[in-house]
Write a protein that holds these residues in place. Structure first.
Motif, PDB file in Angstrom:
ATOM      1  N   GLU A  42       0.632  -0.999   0.265  1.00 48.42           N
ATOM      2  CA  GLU A  42      -0.202   0.143   0.219  1.00 48.42           C
ATOM      3  C   GLU A  42       0.701   1.237  -0.267  1.00 48.42           C
ATOM      4  O   GLU A  42       0.574   2.024  -0.492  1.00 48.42           O
ATOM      5  CB  GLU A  42      -0.617  -0.165   1.070  1.00 48.42           C
ATOM      6  CG  GLU A  42      -2.101   1.022   1.744  1.00 48.42           C
ATOM      7  CD  GLU A  42      -2.885   0.766   0.915  1.00 48.42           C
ATOM      8  OE1 GLU A  42      -3.684   2.156  -0.383  1.00 48.42           O
ATOM      9  OE2 GLU A  42      -3.456   0.129  -0.681  1.00 48.42           O
ATOM     10  N   LYS A  43       1.926   1.169   0.888  1.00 48.10           N
ATOM     11  CA  LYS A  43       2.848   1.942   1.320  1.00 48.10           C
ATOM     12  C   LYS A  43       3.283   2.400  -0.632  1.00 48.10           C
ATOM     13  O   LYS A  43       4.609   3.358  -0.964  1.00 48.10           O
ATOM     14  CB  LYS A  43       3.916   1.923   1.690  1.00 48.10           C
ATOM     15  CG  LYS A  43       3.354   2.369   3.530  1.00 48.10           C
ATOM     16  CD  LYS A  43       4.492   2.196   4.343  1.00 48.10           C
ATOM     17  CE  LYS A  43       3.969   1.821   5.546  1.00 48.10           C
ATOM     18  NZ  LYS A  43       5.012   1.587   7.097  1.00 48.10           N
ATOM     19  N   ARG A  44       3.710   1.391  -0.988  1.00 47.10           N
ATOM     20  CA  ARG A  44       5.068   1.287  -2.534  1.00 47.10           C
ATOM     21  C   ARG A  44       4.707   1.659  -3.768  1.00 47.10           C
ATOM     22  O   ARG A  44       5.329   0.867  -4.862  1.00 47.10           O
ATOM     23  CB  ARG A  44       6.190   0.372  -1.639  1.00 47.10           C
ATOM     24  CG  ARG A  44       6.715   0.793  -0.726  1.00 47.10           C
ATOM     25  CD  ARG A  44       8.553   0.275  -0.367  1.00 47.10           C
ATOM     26  NE  ARG A  44       8.798   0.494   0.532  1.00 47.10           N
ATOM     27  CZ  ARG A  44       9.914   0.790   0.669  1.00 47.10           C
ATOM     28  NH1 ARG A  44      10.605   1.278  -0.461  1.00 47.10           N
ATOM     29  NH2 ARG A  44      10.218   1.473   1.887  1.00 47.10           N
ATOM     30  N   GLU A  45       3.207   0.368  -4.154  1.00 43.28           N
ATOM     31  CA  GLU A  45       2.383  -0.186  -4.641  1.00 43.28           C
ATOM     32  C   GLU A  45       3.807  -1.659  -5.375  1.00 43.28           C
ATOM     33  O   GLU A  45       3.270  -2.099  -6.384  1.00 43.28           O
ATOM     34  CB  GLU A  45       2.330   0.918  -5.702  1.00 43.28           C
ATOM     35  CG  GLU A  45       1.788   2.050  -5.668  1.00 43.28           C
ATOM     36  CD  GLU A  45       1.410   2.811  -6.805  1.00 43.28           C
ATOM     37  OE1 GLU A  45       1.968   2.750  -7.688  1.00 43.28           O
ATOM     38  OE2 GLU A  45       0.185   3.293  -6.552  1.00 43.28           O
ATOM     39  N   LEU A  46       4.473  -1.555  -5.580  1.00 45.27           N
ATOM     40  CA  LEU A  46       5.979  -2.549  -5.978  1.00 45.27           C
ATOM     41  C   LEU A  46       6.009  -2.932  -5.167  1.00 45.27           C
ATOM     42  O   LEU A  46       7.617  -2.253  -4.562  1.00 45.27           O
ATOM     43  CB  LEU A  46       6.701  -2.504  -6.955  1.00 45.27           C
ATOM     44  CG  LEU A  46       7.225  -3.025  -7.926  1.00 45.27           C
ATOM     45  CD1 LEU A  46       6.220  -3.869  -8.419  1.00 45.27           C
ATOM     46  CD2 LEU A  46       8.504  -1.573  -9.427  1.00 45.27           C
ATOM     47  N   VAL A  83       8.292 -10.686  -7.042  1.00 42.44           N
ATOM     48  CA  VAL A  83       7.266  -9.399  -7.028  1.00 42.44           C
ATOM     49  C   VAL A  83       6.255  -9.071  -7.663  1.00 42.44           C
ATOM     50  O   VAL A  83       5.576 -10.247  -8.546  1.00 42.44           O
ATOM     51  CB  VAL A  83       8.355  -8.327  -8.428  1.00 42.44           C
ATOM     52  CG1 VAL A  83       8.352  -6.949  -8.540  1.00 42.44           C
ATOM     53  CG2 VAL A  83      10.292  -8.443  -8.488  1.00 42.44           C
ATOM     54  N   LEU A  84       5.633  -8.407  -6.639  1.00 42.71           N
ATOM     55  CA  LEU A  84       4.230  -7.771  -6.916  1.00 42.71           C
ATOM     56  C   LEU A  84       3.590  -6.865  -6.641  1.00 42.71           C
ATOM     57  O   LEU A  84       4.975  -5.794  -6.177  1.00 42.71           O
ATOM     58  CB  LEU A  84       3.499  -8.695  -5.522  1.00 42.71           C
ATOM     59  CG  LEU A  84       3.293  -9.784  -4.834  1.00 42.71           C
ATOM     60  CD1 LEU A  84       3.151 -10.623  -3.574  1.00 42.71           C
ATOM     61  CD2 LEU A  84       2.756 -10.522  -5.983  1.00 42.71           C
ATOM     62  N   TYR A  85       2.612  -6.589  -8.152  1.00 44.65           N
ATOM     63  CA  TYR A  85       2.371  -4.819  -7.944  1.00 44.65           C
ATOM     64  C   TYR A  85       0.634  -4.645  -7.705  1.00 44.65           C
ATOM     65  O   TYR A  85       0.602  -5.502  -7.778  1.00 44.65           O
ATOM     66  CB  TYR A  85       2.541  -4.577  -9.801  1.00 44.65           C
ATOM     67  CG  TYR A  85       1.517  -3.103  -9.705  1.00 44.65           C
ATOM     68  CD1 TYR A  85       2.360  -2.255  -8.919  1.00 44.65           C
ATOM     69  CD2 TYR A  85       0.672  -3.109 -10.065  1.00 44.65           C
ATOM     70  CE1 TYR A  85       1.901  -1.391  -9.934  1.00 44.65           C
ATOM     71  CE2 TYR A  85      -0.270  -1.950 -10.926  1.00 44.65           C
ATOM     72  CZ  TYR A  85       0.631  -0.746 -10.283  1.00 44.65           C
ATOM     73  OH  TYR A  85       0.410   0.248 -10.693  1.00 44.65           O
ATOM     74  N   ARG A  86       0.138  -3.790  -6.593  1.00 45.37           N
ATOM     75  CA  ARG A  86      -1.062  -3.208  -6.376  1.00 45.37           C
ATOM     76  C   ARG A  86      -1.393  -1.824  -6.622  1.00 45.37           C
ATOM     77  O   ARG A  86      -0.132  -0.761  -6.012  1.00 45.37           O
ATOM     78  CB  ARG A  86      -1.251  -4.315  -5.317  1.00 45.37           C
ATOM     79  CG  ARG A  86      -3.168  -3.623  -4.949  1.00 45.37           C
ATOM     80  CD  ARG A  86      -3.352  -4.200  -3.924  1.00 45.37           C
ATOM     81  NE  ARG A  86      -3.297  -3.381  -2.605  1.00 45.37           N
ATOM     82  CZ  ARG A  86      -3.319  -3.961  -1.414  1.00 45.37           C
ATOM     83  NH1 ARG A  86      -3.436  -4.949  -0.944  1.00 45.37           N
ATOM     84  NH2 ARG A  86      -2.949  -3.189  -0.495  1.00 45.37           N
ATOM     85  N   ARG A  87      -2.220  -1.263  -7.382  1.00 48.40           N
ATOM     86  CA  ARG A  87      -1.815  -0.051  -7.390  1.00 48.40           C
ATOM     87  C   ARG A  87      -2.684   0.508  -6.183  1.00 48.40           C
ATOM     88  O   ARG A  87      -3.563   0.009  -5.253  1.00 48.40           O
ATOM     89  CB  ARG A  87      -3.109   0.733  -8.225  1.00 48.40           C
ATOM     90  CG  ARG A  87      -3.296   1.761  -8.433  1.00 48.40           C
ATOM     91  CD  ARG A  87      -3.664   2.768  -9.681  1.00 48.40           C
ATOM     92  NE  ARG A  87      -4.353   4.297  -9.651  1.00 48.40           N
ATOM     93  CZ  ARG A  87      -2.566   5.319  -9.662  1.00 48.40           C
ATOM     94  NH1 ARG A  87      -1.566   4.793  -9.855  1.00 48.40           N
ATOM     95  NH2 ARG A  87      -3.193   6.249  -9.751  1.00 48.40           N
ATOM     96  N   ILE A  93       1.370   9.084  -1.711  1.00 56.87           N
ATOM     97  CA  ILE A  93       2.791   8.838  -2.727  1.00 56.87           C
ATOM     98  C   ILE A  93       2.593   9.063  -3.658  1.00 56.87           C
ATOM     99  O   ILE A  93       1.211   9.587  -4.013  1.00 56.87           O
ATOM    100  CB  ILE A  93       2.341   7.059  -2.578  1.00 56.87           C
ATOM    101  CG1 ILE A  93       0.983   6.360  -2.841  1.00 56.87           C
ATOM    102  CG2 ILE A  93       2.370   6.996  -0.821  1.00 56.87           C
ATOM    103  CD1 ILE A  93       0.899   4.865  -3.142  1.00 56.87           C
ATOM    104  N   GLU A  94       3.571   9.398  -4.332  1.00 58.46           N
ATOM    105  CA  GLU A  94       3.681   9.202  -5.836  1.00 58.46           C
ATOM    106  C   GLU A  94       3.652   7.603  -6.346  1.00 58.46           C
ATOM    107  O   GLU A  94       3.771   6.618  -6.396  1.00 58.46           O
ATOM    108  CB  GLU A  94       5.025   9.396  -6.591  1.00 58.46           C
ATOM    109  CG  GLU A  94       5.011   9.655  -8.133  1.00 58.46           C
ATOM    110  CD  GLU A  94       6.601  10.273  -7.827  1.00 58.46           C
ATOM    111  OE1 GLU A  94       6.967   9.908  -9.103  1.00 58.46           O
ATOM    112  OE2 GLU A  94       7.169  10.413  -7.326  1.00 58.46           O
ATOM    113  N   HIS A  95       2.747   7.896  -7.456  1.00 58.43           N
ATOM    114  CA  HIS A  95       1.948   6.621  -7.911  1.00 58.43           C
ATOM    115  C   HIS A  95       2.589   6.002  -8.997  1.00 58.43           C
ATOM    116  O   HIS A  95       3.583   6.549  -9.780  1.00 58.43           O
ATOM    117  CB  HIS A  95       0.604   6.797  -7.963  1.00 58.43           C
ATOM    118  CG  HIS A  95      -0.678   6.945  -7.119  1.00 58.43           C
ATOM    119  ND1 HIS A  95      -0.974   5.491  -6.749  1.00 58.43           N
ATOM    120  CD2 HIS A  95      -1.059   7.845  -7.201  1.00 58.43           C
ATOM    121  CE1 HIS A  95      -1.938   5.851  -5.491  1.00 58.43           C
ATOM    122  NE2 HIS A  95      -1.613   6.921  -5.540  1.00 58.43           N
TER     123      HIS A  95
END
Length: 101
Positions: A42-46, A83-87, A93-95
């Motif tokens: 949630e803080k980093r997206e990746l 590696v996982l990704y979620r918007r 934060i910078e998306h």
């Protein structure tokens, strides 16, 4: 949300420099691990996840299990890392700007 091949390539390139922020050990996918991974993504997206040798599951199973529980996308799995990704839903934060085809 399914990622396109170009988006996966972009995220893989970004993940090269990341250090594993979530480690999965003997407890496998316990509630604490899922909570930590959810807060981190949630803080980093990746995020990069590492599966330790003492774990009863491999990196592919761990990545898919985390992705299912967190509604995230598996970008790649290599060796004992994934590696996982979620918007993120946060506005402070910078998306990550994904490429469009």
């Amino acid at each position: 949300m399914a990622l396109t091949k170009k988006q996966i390539r972009q995220l893989r390139a970004m993940a090269n420099q990341l250090k594993p922020l979530v480690q999965i050990g003997k407890g496998d996918l316990s509630g604490n691990v899922i909570k930590q991974a959810d807060e981190t993504i949630e803080k980093r997206e990746l995020i990069k996840v590492q599966v330790l040798d003492g774990s009863g599951i491999d990196a592919k199973e761990a990545a898919q299990g985390l992705a299912d529980r967190m509604r995230a996308e598996v970008v790649q799995v290599i060796g004992n890392r994934a590696v996982l990704y979620r918007r993120s839903h946060r506005d402070d934060i910078e998306h990550i700007q994904l490429v469009r085809e």
